[in-house]
Design a protein around this motif. Structure first.
Motif, PDB file in Angstrom:
ATOM      1  N   PHE A 157       0.829  -1.212   0.000  1.00  0.00           N
ATOM      2  CA  PHE A 157       0.000   0.000   0.000  1.00  0.00           C
ATOM      3  C   PHE A 157       0.864   1.262   0.000  1.00  0.00           C
ATOM      4  CE2 PHE A 157      -2.754  -3.214   1.893  1.00  0.00           C
ATOM      5  CZ  PHE A 157      -3.871  -3.069   1.092  1.00  0.00           C
ATOM      6  N   THR A 158       2.150   1.084  -0.312  1.00  0.00           N
ATOM      7  CA  THR A 158       3.042   2.242  -0.249  1.00  0.00           C
ATOM      8  C   THR A 158       3.812   2.396  -1.556  1.00  0.00           C
ATOM      9  OG1 THR A 158       4.901   0.938   0.519  1.00  0.00           O
ATOM     10  CG2 THR A 158       3.450   1.875   2.213  1.00  0.00           C
ATOM     11  N   GLU A 159       4.467   3.527  -1.670  1.00  0.00           N
ATOM     12  CA  GLU A 159       5.458   3.697  -2.717  1.00  0.00           C
ATOM     13  C   GLU A 159       6.797   3.612  -2.016  1.00  0.00           C
ATOM     14  OE1 GLU A 159       4.643   6.960  -5.364  1.00  0.00           O
ATOM     15  OE2 GLU A 159       6.749   6.953  -5.968  1.00  0.00           O
ATOM     16  N   THR A 198      -4.657   2.220  -2.096  1.00  0.00           N
ATOM     17  CA  THR A 198      -4.763   1.078  -3.011  1.00  0.00           C
ATOM     18  C   THR A 198      -4.299   1.420  -4.429  1.00  0.00           C
ATOM     19  OG1 THR A 198      -7.033   1.704  -3.459  1.00  0.00           O
ATOM     20  CG2 THR A 198      -6.701   0.044  -1.754  1.00  0.00           C
ATOM     21  N   LYS A 199      -3.550   2.505  -4.552  1.00  0.00           N
ATOM     22  CA  LYS A 199      -3.099   2.949  -5.875  1.00  0.00           C
ATOM     23  C   LYS A 199      -2.352   1.863  -6.647  1.00  0.00           C
ATOM     24  CE  LYS A 199      -2.106   7.798  -6.712  1.00  0.00           C
ATOM     25  NZ  LYS A 199      -1.199   8.838  -6.215  1.00  0.00           N
ATOM     26  N   ASN A 200      -1.473   1.128  -5.936  1.00  0.00           N
ATOM     27  CA  ASN A 200      -0.725   0.070  -6.602  1.00  0.00           C
ATOM     28  C   ASN A 200      -1.666  -0.953  -7.220  1.00  0.00           C
ATOM     29  OD1 ASN A 200       1.890   0.942  -6.159  1.00  0.00           O
ATOM     30  ND2 ASN A 200       1.951   0.056  -4.104  1.00  0.00           N
ATOM     31  N   ALA A 209      -3.474   0.284 -10.242  1.00  0.00           N
ATOM     32  CA  ALA A 209      -2.528   0.350 -11.367  1.00  0.00           C
ATOM     33  C   ALA A 209      -2.301  -1.040 -11.948  1.00  0.00           C
ATOM     34  CB  ALA A 209      -1.212   0.970 -10.913  1.00  0.00           C
ATOM     35  N   ILE A 210      -2.225  -2.039 -11.073  1.00  0.00           N
ATOM     36  CA  ILE A 210      -1.958  -3.407 -11.542  1.00  0.00           C
ATOM     37  C   ILE A 210      -3.074  -3.888 -12.463  1.00  0.00           C
ATOM     38  CG2 ILE A 210      -1.907  -5.822 -10.775  1.00  0.00           C
ATOM     39  CD1 ILE A 210      -0.202  -4.853  -8.411  1.00  0.00           C
ATOM     40  N   PHE A 211      -4.321  -3.533 -12.120  1.00  0.00           N
ATOM     41  CA  PHE A 211      -5.410  -4.036 -12.939  1.00  0.00           C
ATOM     42  C   PHE A 211      -5.407  -3.425 -14.343  1.00  0.00           C
ATOM     43  CE2 PHE A 211      -6.856  -5.704  -8.936  1.00  0.00           C
ATOM     44  CZ  PHE A 211      -7.246  -6.968  -9.331  1.00  0.00           C
ATOM     45  N   GLY A 212      -4.778  -2.263 -14.478  1.00  0.00           N
ATOM     46  CA  GLY A 212      -4.676  -1.674 -15.803  1.00  0.00           C
ATOM     47  C   GLY A 212      -3.345  -1.965 -16.478  1.00  0.00           C
ATOM     48  N   ASP A 213      -2.517  -2.800 -15.817  1.00  0.00           N
ATOM     49  CA  ASP A 213      -1.161  -3.030 -16.303  1.00  0.00           C
ATOM     50  C   ASP A 213      -1.139  -4.214 -17.271  1.00  0.00           C
ATOM     51  OD1 ASP A 213       1.464  -3.608 -16.717  1.00  0.00           O
ATOM     52  OD2 ASP A 213       2.062  -3.546 -14.613  1.00  0.00           O
ATOM     53  N   ALA A 228       2.716  -5.358  -3.995  1.00  0.00           N
ATOM     54  CA  ALA A 228       1.309  -5.531  -4.350  1.00  0.00           C
ATOM     55  C   ALA A 228       1.152  -6.726  -5.287  1.00  0.00           C
ATOM     56  CB  ALA A 228       0.770  -4.257  -4.991  1.00  0.00           C
ATOM     57  N   LEU A 229       2.061  -6.860  -6.242  1.00  0.00           N
ATOM     58  CA  LEU A 229       2.026  -8.021  -7.150  1.00  0.00           C
ATOM     59  C   LEU A 229       2.179  -9.314  -6.357  1.00  0.00           C
ATOM     60  CD1 LEU A 229       4.336  -6.762 -10.046  1.00  0.00           C
ATOM     61  CD2 LEU A 229       1.929  -7.298 -10.278  1.00  0.00           C
ATOM     62  N   SER A 230       3.074  -9.292  -5.361  1.00  0.00           N
ATOM     63  CA  SER A 230       3.302 -10.489  -4.553  1.00  0.00           C
ATOM     64  C   SER A 230       2.062 -10.844  -3.751  1.00  0.00           C
ATOM     65  CB  SER A 230       4.473 -10.274  -3.594  1.00  0.00           C
ATOM     66  OG  SER A 230       5.587  -9.848  -4.294  1.00  0.00           O
ATOM     67  N   VAL A 231       1.379  -9.822  -3.225  1.00  0.00           N
ATOM     68  CA  VAL A 231       0.170 -10.080  -2.444  1.00  0.00           C
ATOM     69  C   VAL A 231      -0.884 -10.721  -3.340  1.00  0.00           C
ATOM     70  CG1 VAL A 231      -1.737  -8.993  -1.207  1.00  0.00           C
ATOM     71  CG2 VAL A 231       0.608  -8.286  -0.742  1.00  0.00           C
TER      72      VAL A 231
END
Lengths: 446, 321
Positions: free
Chosen positions: B68-70, B82-84, B87-91, B293-296
């Motif tokens: 949940f961080t940068e 939840t920005k990460n 972003a992942i869903f649009g990646d 976030a990808l790992s989660v």
């Protein structure tokens, strides 16, 4: 399989524990003690060991411990070292990496030292010292060497193709038909039946010797792959260098060049991209599978070490406007901000950037030192070994160099551009698809 | 000790109240002894517990927080909500990585399980020599990276022995790791080769636990070998097979080292499996928040996959009961 990440974490934890043990000493203001120095090029290790010995002779209180690591491990180990507190005091730095380290405050600014110790920045080759001034206007490195790109060719092959050294040194190129550069490449390509690439009956599916070798797609810089071609068209990677934030991969001049280059594979003059995975450009040259390689002067020694192959060097071809171009890249030595011994570290960096050390490096004839006078010594040392390096020095002499594109977020740009360039080169997508990649890259800076 | 409390009262009713009192005392001492065991038990668990907390629990919780961080590793993480995740869903690269990973898992698990089952049956019925059984395990004893490098060289386009053979047979050379079509099947194949012996060993253990008399009865009834296999071996092997599948699928989803030392994710994005993408984001691009976030997400997917497998294949029940 997930053990690898775990191992990295464990290694980091151990490193952390070790650094905690050794981290009790206060930062020393006096220039003494032992400092760690890292570099990645094994070919240059003997030269710098000599410098370190000379340095310790002059400054008996300071010992320099040199560690050499291969390029691939170098940067991850360095980053881990920054976090764990075990990074070297001084290390060889690269233009594609230092902006991020500077932005993350991992590099010691050298401005005070340069002013105090009266370092003459104009003794370095033109353009090199400015490369190491960060976005914040501070200096993060003292130049140590420079490099340009040239054509490395197999002399036996050009001789049998009837191409003389004079011709090889005066090739011209344009993105439409490739000029005499493409003609030479085509003529040097030979299929299994001995038919040349420009002759009737050439079988492009069964090539024995490719006219031009291929290292890879070159990502967003194409330093040794295509930048010497795009450079002649007046194209630049960014609106401003260093520190531009708008990239120009959508420019037709760039896309036409890449299109022409990728077309060589289609014509059978250059290997397919898929065959380069795990292969070495230089080794394939050494094995006689390619007649010309485009690469940087730091590999002169390696290309000359192949038994039974005589390698000659020619400058890169002249572009549509009759001028050559080569990327001008240079390394520098930087001091880690977390060093416990800043005084001694700065002193060592200054010594590395001095005529005394650079002359030592020059005499080994492995690279061209950043100091102009030392660079001349290097050219002479090469000549004494029987190597004509004018192909590389001519760019500096004629001022046909352009600077390595320096940008923040270089790793992210690379993450987008590498697959994009590979897709074009493998023929999967047209060069116009690079416009989309350009949009993605530019979006990083918004 | 628990058996004491479970012992049925031999004399029902209240005819011998004194006995009850005794039993009550016994129960109390039992509880005390249990608590006494707790300490010892904790002591025994402690080494494993320290490892679990230090190397699993803390990193996992921290990883979830970092998602949940940068966070660029140098400097402090900044909370970005939840920005990460959005972003992942649009990646596109994330979806590509998922697609590539699923393709890999399908090929790897499919071939590995079938080949391992075949090998296990051979070990069970035909190859009884310990030497041959041991030899099947050999590839598993070699480190993953070494196996990957070995095949990388053997399958090299120009100089690899496999391509030398192919070209000697008069067929065109294949860029096993270099072409987009071949990269993932090749990597899957290398890992099947390494893991099949080990998986076969697990299944072999399951085969040995099937009582022999069932086979005897089946043969008395005149069942054909095929019928015996489908009606006796497979149903009774199911719990072991499910366990093997859960373990291998989870392992397979996390393929990394083979990709890292061979293709590095290329050509283009053809072999950029999810772990490779996580590594690239974290250690290449210093984007540790995004990588976390990808790992989660991978963690959640794996938990779901394991749950579904256990639930629908009834891995915790045995037909022997």
């Amino acid at each position: 399989m997930k053990k690898t990440l775990g191992a990295v974490a464990a290694a980091a934890a151990i490193a952390l524990a070790l650094s905690a043990c050794g981290g009790s000493g206060p930062a020393s203001a006096e220039a003494k003690g032992e400092i760690n120095y890292w570099l990645w090029d094994a070919n240059q290790l003997p030269a710098y060991q000599q410098c370190a010995d000379d340095f310790t002779k002059a400054n008996p209180d300071i010992k320099v411990k040199i560690t050499q690591r291969g390029w691939d491990d170098y940067w991850t180990t360095l980053t881990n070292g920054f976090v764990a507190g075990t990074a070297p005091d001084v290390f060889t730095n690269h233009l594609s990496k230092y902006p991020e380290y500077a932005a993350k405050k991992q590099l010691l600014s050298l401005d005070d030292a340069v002013a105090k110790d009266g370092i003459k920045l104009d003794s370095y080759s033109k353009g090199l010292p400015e490369l190491w001034v960060g976005q914040d206007g501070k200096r993060y490195g003292l130049p140590k060497d420079w490099d340009t790109v040239g054509l490395f060719y197999n002399k036996a092959m050009t001789d049998s193709a009837g191409l003389g050294a004079e011709q090889m040194a005066n090739l011209d190129w344009n993105p439409k038909d490739g000029g005499s550069y493409e003609k030479a490449i085509a003529h040097l390509t030979v299929d299994k039946n001995g038919v040349r690439g420009d002759e009737a009956g050439f079988d492009k599916t069964n090539v024995a010797v490719y006219g031009l070798g291929l290292a890879g797609g070159g990502s967003g810089q194409g330093q040794t792959e295509w930048s010497f071609l795009t450079g002649t068209t007046g194209w630049t990677a960014k609106d401003k260098n260093p520190w531009g934030t708008k990239f120009n991969y959508d420019d037709p001049r760039f896309q036409d060049t890449i299109s022409w280059w990728a077309g060589l594979t289609e014509k059978g003059y250059m290997p397919k991209l898929e065959t380069t995975v795990g292969a070495s450009l230089a080794d394939n040259f050494g094995a006689g599978k390619a007649a010309i390689n485009t690469t940087g002067d730091w590999l002169i020694g390696q290309y000359q070490s192949y038994k039974g192959v005589e390698t000659a060097f020619a400058p890169t071809p002249k572009g549509p406007e009759g001028k050559r171009a080569s990327m001008f890249n240079g390394l520098a030595d930087s001091v880690w901000a977390g060093t416990k011994n800043p005084a001694a570290s700065v002193k060592w960096v200054e010594y590395l950037g001095s005529t005394a050390c650079q002359d030592v490096v020059a005499k080994k004839a492995v690279v061209f030192p950043a100091i102009t006078s030392s660079s001349e010594i290097a050219a002479k040392a090469f000549a004494d070994k029987g190597t004509d390096v004018s192909a590389f020095t001519t760019h500096v002499k004629d001022s046909t160099t352009f600077l390595f594109p320096i940008a923040d977020k270089a790793a992210k740009v690379d993450g987008i551009m590498k697959p994009a360039m590979d897709a074009v080169l493998s023929g999967k997508k047209p060069a116009s698809s690079l416009t989309e990649a350009n949009d993605q890259v530019n979006a990083l800076f918004k | 000790m628990t058996t004491i409390t479970k012992l049925p009262d031999p004399v029902a009713g209240g005819s011998k109240p004194s006995y009850r009192g005794k039993a009550g005392r016994a129960r109390k001492t039992g509880r005390r002894r249990r608590l006494g065991d707790l300490r010892i038990a904790l002591l025994f668990i402690l080494p494993a517990m320290v490892g679990f907390v230090a190397f699993y629990l803390v990193p996992t919780v921290r990883g979830i927080y970092l998602s949940f961080t940068e966070y660029s590793i140098l400097g402090d993480p900044t909370w970005i909500g939840t920005k990460n995740y959005t972003a992942i869903f649009g990646d596109e690269l994330f979806w590509n990585a998922m697609g590539v990973t699923v393709q890999y898992v399908g090929l790897n698990i499919g071939f590995q399980t079938i080949i391992a089952l075949g090998l296990a049956l051979l070990m069970h019925r035909v190859a009884k020599s310990t030497f041959i059984r041991g030899a099947l395990l050999l590839p598993f004893l070699v480190a993953n990276v070494i196996v990957a490098l070995l095949w990388f060289w053997m399958l090299d386009y120009q100089m690899g022995i496999v391509n030398e053979l192919i070209s000697w047979l008069g067929l065109p050379r294949i860029a096993f790791f270099g072409s987009e079509q071949w990269a993932i099947p090749t990597i899957a194949g290398v890992n099947v080769w390494r893991h099949m012996g080990y998986t076969a060993l697990l299944i072999f253990a399951g085969l040995q636990s099937i009582p022999n008399h069932l086979y005897e009865v089946a043969s008395l009834d005149g069942a054909s070998p095929t019928r015996t296999f489908w009606s006796i071996t497979m149903p009774l092997l199911r719990p072991v097979l499910v366990l093997v599948l859960v373990v291998t699928v989870i392992g397979s989803f996390q393929v990394f080292d083979t990709v890292a030392v061979t293709t590095g994710g290329g050509p283009v994005n053809a072999s950029r499996v999810i772990q490779m993408y996580i590594y690239q984001k974290a250690f290449g691009e210093s984007d540790f928040g995004y990588a976390s976030a990808l790992s989660v997400i991978l963690f959640v997917i794996l938990a779901l996959v394991a749950f579904i497998q256990m639930k629908f294949l009834k891995g915790n029940e045995s037909d022997l009961d």
